[in-house]
Design a protein around this motif. Structure first.
Motif, PDB file in Angstrom:
ATOM      1  N   HIS A 278     -40.850   7.557  49.660  1.00  0.00           N
ATOM      2  CA  HIS A 278     -41.341   7.160  48.338  1.00  0.00           C
ATOM      3  C   HIS A 278     -41.155   8.301  47.340  1.00  0.00           C
ATOM      4  N   CYS A 279     -41.495   9.516  47.759  1.00  0.00           N
ATOM      5  CA  CYS A 279     -41.351  10.682  46.871  1.00  0.00           C
ATOM      6  C   CYS A 279     -39.889  10.930  46.528  1.00  0.00           C
ATOM      7  N   LEU A 280     -39.004  10.722  47.490  1.00  0.00           N
ATOM      8  CA  LEU A 280     -37.569  10.897  47.229  1.00  0.00           C
ATOM      9  C   LEU A 280     -37.075   9.875  46.209  1.00  0.00           C
ATOM     10  N   LYS A 281     -37.419   8.630  46.414  1.00  0.00           N
ATOM     11  CA  LYS A 281     -36.941   7.578  45.523  1.00  0.00           C
ATOM     12  C   LYS A 281     -37.482   7.755  44.109  1.00  0.00           C
ATOM     13  N   GLU A 282     -38.769   8.050  44.002  1.00  0.00           N
ATOM     14  CA  GLU A 282     -39.374   8.223  42.683  1.00  0.00           C
ATOM     15  C   GLU A 282     -38.979   9.556  42.067  1.00  0.00           C
ATOM     16  N   GLY A 283     -38.882  10.588  42.897  1.00  0.00           N
ATOM     17  CA  GLY A 283     -38.520  11.908  42.383  1.00  0.00           C
ATOM     18  C   GLY A 283     -37.092  11.960  41.878  1.00  0.00           C
ATOM     19  N   ALA A 284     -36.189  11.249  42.557  1.00  0.00           N
ATOM     20  CA  ALA A 284     -34.791  11.238  42.125  1.00  0.00           C
ATOM     21  C   ALA A 284     -34.643  10.633  40.733  1.00  0.00           C
ATOM     22  N   LYS A 285     -35.520   9.675  40.399  1.00  0.00           N
ATOM     23  CA  LYS A 285     -35.462   9.059  39.079  1.00  0.00           C
ATOM     24  C   LYS A 285     -35.749  10.065  37.963  1.00  0.00           C
ATOM     25  N   LEU A 286     -36.386  11.173  38.313  1.00  0.00           N
ATOM     26  CA  LEU A 286     -36.746  12.189  37.318  1.00  0.00           C
ATOM     27  C   LEU A 286     -35.564  13.094  36.963  1.00  0.00           C
ATOM     28  N   LEU A 287     -34.492  13.016  37.748  1.00  0.00           N
ATOM     29  CA  LEU A 287     -33.324  13.876  37.514  1.00  0.00           C
ATOM     30  C   LEU A 287     -32.478  13.274  36.387  1.00  0.00           C
ATOM     31  N   THR A 288     -32.927  13.506  35.172  1.00  0.00           N
ATOM     32  CA  THR A 288     -32.284  12.904  34.004  1.00  0.00           C
ATOM     33  C   THR A 288     -31.896  13.976  32.999  1.00  0.00           C
ATOM     34  N   PHE A 333     -46.651  20.870  51.848  1.00  0.00           N
ATOM     35  CA  PHE A 333     -45.375  20.772  51.120  1.00  0.00           C
ATOM     36  C   PHE A 333     -45.215  22.067  50.327  1.00  0.00           C
ATOM     37  N   MET A 334     -44.415  22.980  50.870  1.00  0.00           N
ATOM     38  CA  MET A 334     -44.433  24.365  50.371  1.00  0.00           C
ATOM     39  C   MET A 334     -43.113  24.853  49.775  1.00  0.00           C
ATOM     40  N   HIS A 335     -42.197  23.945  49.478  1.00  0.00           N
ATOM     41  CA  HIS A 335     -40.900  24.373  48.948  1.00  0.00           C
ATOM     42  C   HIS A 335     -40.529  23.560  47.709  1.00  0.00           C
ATOM     43  N   GLY A 336     -39.516  24.035  46.996  1.00  0.00           N
ATOM     44  CA  GLY A 336     -39.001  23.299  45.858  1.00  0.00           C
ATOM     45  C   GLY A 336     -38.199  22.094  46.315  1.00  0.00           C
ATOM     46  N   THR A 337     -37.838  21.239  45.361  1.00  0.00           N
ATOM     47  CA  THR A 337     -37.191  19.980  45.751  1.00  0.00           C
ATOM     48  C   THR A 337     -35.852  19.719  45.082  1.00  0.00           C
ATOM     49  N   ALA A 338     -35.372  20.620  44.254  1.00  0.00           N
ATOM     50  CA  ALA A 338     -34.073  20.366  43.618  1.00  0.00           C
ATOM     51  C   ALA A 338     -33.366  21.687  43.369  1.00  0.00           C
ATOM     52  N   HIS A 339     -32.141  21.799  43.864  1.00  0.00           N
ATOM     53  CA  HIS A 339     -31.337  22.986  43.568  1.00  0.00           C
ATOM     54  C   HIS A 339     -29.913  22.567  43.214  1.00  0.00           C
ATOM     55  N   HIS A 340     -29.248  23.401  42.419  1.00  0.00           N
ATOM     56  CA  HIS A 340     -27.844  23.171  42.092  1.00  0.00           C
ATOM     57  C   HIS A 340     -27.022  23.113  43.378  1.00  0.00           C
ATOM     58  N   LEU A 341     -25.963  22.321  43.360  1.00  0.00           N
ATOM     59  CA  LEU A 341     -25.081  22.157  44.509  1.00  0.00           C
ATOM     60  C   LEU A 341     -23.638  22.201  44.035  1.00  0.00           C
ATOM     61  N   PHE A 361     -27.403  18.053  41.690  1.00  0.00           N
ATOM     62  CA  PHE A 361     -28.648  18.562  42.263  1.00  0.00           C
ATOM     63  C   PHE A 361     -28.973  17.836  43.563  1.00  0.00           C
ATOM     64  N   THR A 362     -29.672  18.550  44.442  1.00  0.00           N
ATOM     65  CA  THR A 362     -30.316  17.892  45.574  1.00  0.00           C
ATOM     66  C   THR A 362     -31.681  17.378  45.136  1.00  0.00           C
ATOM     67  N   CYS A 363     -32.235  16.473  45.932  1.00  0.00           N
ATOM     68  CA  CYS A 363     -33.646  16.093  45.809  1.00  0.00           C
ATOM     69  C   CYS A 363     -34.162  16.034  47.235  1.00  0.00           C
ATOM     70  N   GLU A 364     -35.184  16.848  47.564  1.00  0.00           N
ATOM     71  CA  GLU A 364     -35.575  16.992  48.962  1.00  0.00           C
ATOM     72  C   GLU A 364     -37.081  17.219  49.147  1.00  0.00           C
ATOM     73  N   PRO A 365     -37.894  16.191  48.934  1.00  0.00           N
ATOM     74  CA  PRO A 365     -39.314  16.326  49.232  1.00  0.00           C
ATOM     75  C   PRO A 365     -39.562  16.365  50.735  1.00  0.00           C
ATOM     76  N   ASP A 381     -28.010  13.986  47.522  1.00  0.00           N
ATOM     77  CA  ASP A 381     -27.286  14.757  46.505  1.00  0.00           C
ATOM     78  C   ASP A 381     -26.992  13.852  45.310  1.00  0.00           C
ATOM     79  N   TYR A 382     -27.295  14.336  44.108  1.00  0.00           N
ATOM     80  CA  TYR A 382     -27.192  13.511  42.903  1.00  0.00           C
ATOM     81  C   TYR A 382     -26.392  14.204  41.801  1.00  0.00           C
ATOM     82  N   VAL A 383     -25.559  13.426  41.124  1.00  0.00           N
ATOM     83  CA  VAL A 383     -24.895  13.863  39.901  1.00  0.00           C
ATOM     84  C   VAL A 383     -25.743  13.409  38.721  1.00  0.00           C
TER      85      VAL A 383
END
Length: 410
Positions: A278-288, A333-341, A361-365, A381-383
């Motif tokens: 759920h966090c991945l699906k909703e979080g990926a929508k934020l990559l705008t 949950f102790m790490h970030g969730t998006a980095h350049h690729l 970017f990645t998205c990785e909750p 991985d998202y463009v």
């Protein structure tokens, strides 16, 4: 570049293992990005204000001979180097010192490269870049010095269609490898046997190398974020976290999936898995386009926090009494969730810059419950596009029903 300056980019070293053996060569990514040359002992010199047009870009490569050809194979000819790079002025490496001296006293300064990654700056080894900096400053001490990375980090964070295509190819190889893992997985298999399925697929499809040492972490091992020993037995009833990437033509994918060893999720495993999904699906929508990275991470933290409450791991009281600098959700949950690729798995780019079209970017909750032997992270991985994020790893199975069905197939 500032007016009347010279940029010097060097290839990476060939690193030794022991005796006469070498690790696999990996090119300096700034040099590769600007020239396409993937050969050791290479120097690129850029002098945009050079009086003669042919001296505005010069490539220096290793001169080969029959002995090198016999023992190491073919090296680039000048003509081949021009065909790859588009640079017409190609010289042998031994001509670098004298050639640079012709330009240096006309120029006002140099741009030099160095590893400036926030978490991976080289501290304990001297690199070819370090030696070039020392050599230049000793020979030309009164020139001004500038940083190549300040320019390349801006260039490289926006990917061209060709670059996105190469990342997609890397992702496609990873998708095929994950399907092999699903077929091979069974109770009592060793983690490294699943890693072998990824390696087979990588080599079979012409990949350059693993993007990083794969993480195949079963049971409690999945709660160690960078575990990669990969030598434990996968026990019946446990989950396996598989974080892996493919390097293809020097461009990388980076994906994570979690599967049950025996092919069937338990009730609790499903609960935690679906929370992360759920966090991945909703979080990926934020990559705008226009999204601030820090704001994105805060919003992702809120998504995970909400799921932790539903899982019974956090209470409203925990959240009310939390340290604002270390939120309660950080326990699980102790790490970030998006980095350049891109050319690097954690590619260059400033996180103070808002998201732009063409970034990848990645998205990785994730949620890690050590007391329950459950560690789950899911990563795509998202463009970044004007129409929203484009998932390059969409075809890698991720829904529980699909994973279970594929693992049950004979």
């Amino acid at each position: 570049m500032k007016a009347n300056t010279i940029a010097i980019l060097t290839s990476n070293d060939e690193m030794p293992t022991n005796a006469d053996d070498l690790m696999g060569f990996a090119q300096n990514n700034d040099l590769f990005y600007l020239s396409g040359i993937d050969q050791e002992e290479t120097i690129l010199v850029l002098y945009p204000d050079a009086y003669k047009k042919e001296n505005r870009a010069i490539l220096f490569i290793r001169e080969t001979n029959d002995f090198i050809k016999r023992w190491e194979g073919n090296k680039l000819t000048k003509e081949e180097a021009t065909q790859i790079s588009g640079i017409k002025n190609v010289k042998w490496l031994h001509e670098f010192d004298a050639t640079l001296q012709l330009f240096a006293f006309e120029a006002d300064g140099f741009y030099l490269g160095h590893n400036e990654h926030a978490k991976r700056v080289t501290e304990k080894i001297e690199t070819q870049q370090d030696r070039m900096i020392l050599w230049c400053k000793e020979k030309y001490p009164l020139h001004e010095y500038h940083r190549v990375a300040k320019i390349t980090r801006d260039l490289r964070q926006i990917k061209s269609p060709i670059e996105i295509g190469l990342i997609q190819k890397a992702a496609d190889i990873g998708i095929e490898g994950f399907h092999r893992v699903l077929k091979a997985c069974k109770p009592n298999i060793k983690e490294y046997e699943l890693e072998a399925e990824l390696t087979y697929t990588l080599i079979k499809n012409g990949g350059t190398r693993h993007a990083f040492k794969p993480i195949v972490a079963s049971g409690i091992n999945a709660c160690s974020l960078h575990y990669n020993t990969n030598d434990a037995i996968c026990n019946d009833g446990d989950m396996i976290l598989i974080d892996f990437g493919v390097c293809y033509a020097n461009y990388n994918s980076d994906t994570t999936r979690c599967i049950p060893v025996n092919g069937k999720f338990t009730k609790r495993q499903k609960e935690v898995y679906n929370a992360v999904l759920h966090c991945l699906k909703e979080g990926a929508k934020l990559l705008t386009v226009g999204k601030n990275h820090a704001e994105y991470e805060r919003e992702m933290g809120s998504l995970v926090e909400d799921q932790l409450k539903k899982l019974g791991l956090l209470t409203n009281e925990d959240i009310a009494n939390q340290d604002p600098d270390y939120p309660a959700y950080k326990k699980y949950f102790m790490h970030g969730t998006a980095h350049h690729l891109g050319l690097d798995v954690h590619d260059v780019g400033l996180y103070s810059t808002n998201l732009q079209e063409g970034m990848v970017f990645t998205c990785e909750p994730g949620i890690y419950i050590e007391e329950e032997n459950i560690g789950i992270r899911l990563e795509n991985d998202y463009v970044i596009t004007k129409d929203g994020p484009l998932n390059l790893t969409e075809k890698m199975p991720i829904e529980i029903e699909e994973i279970e069905a594929l693992m049950q197939e004979i």
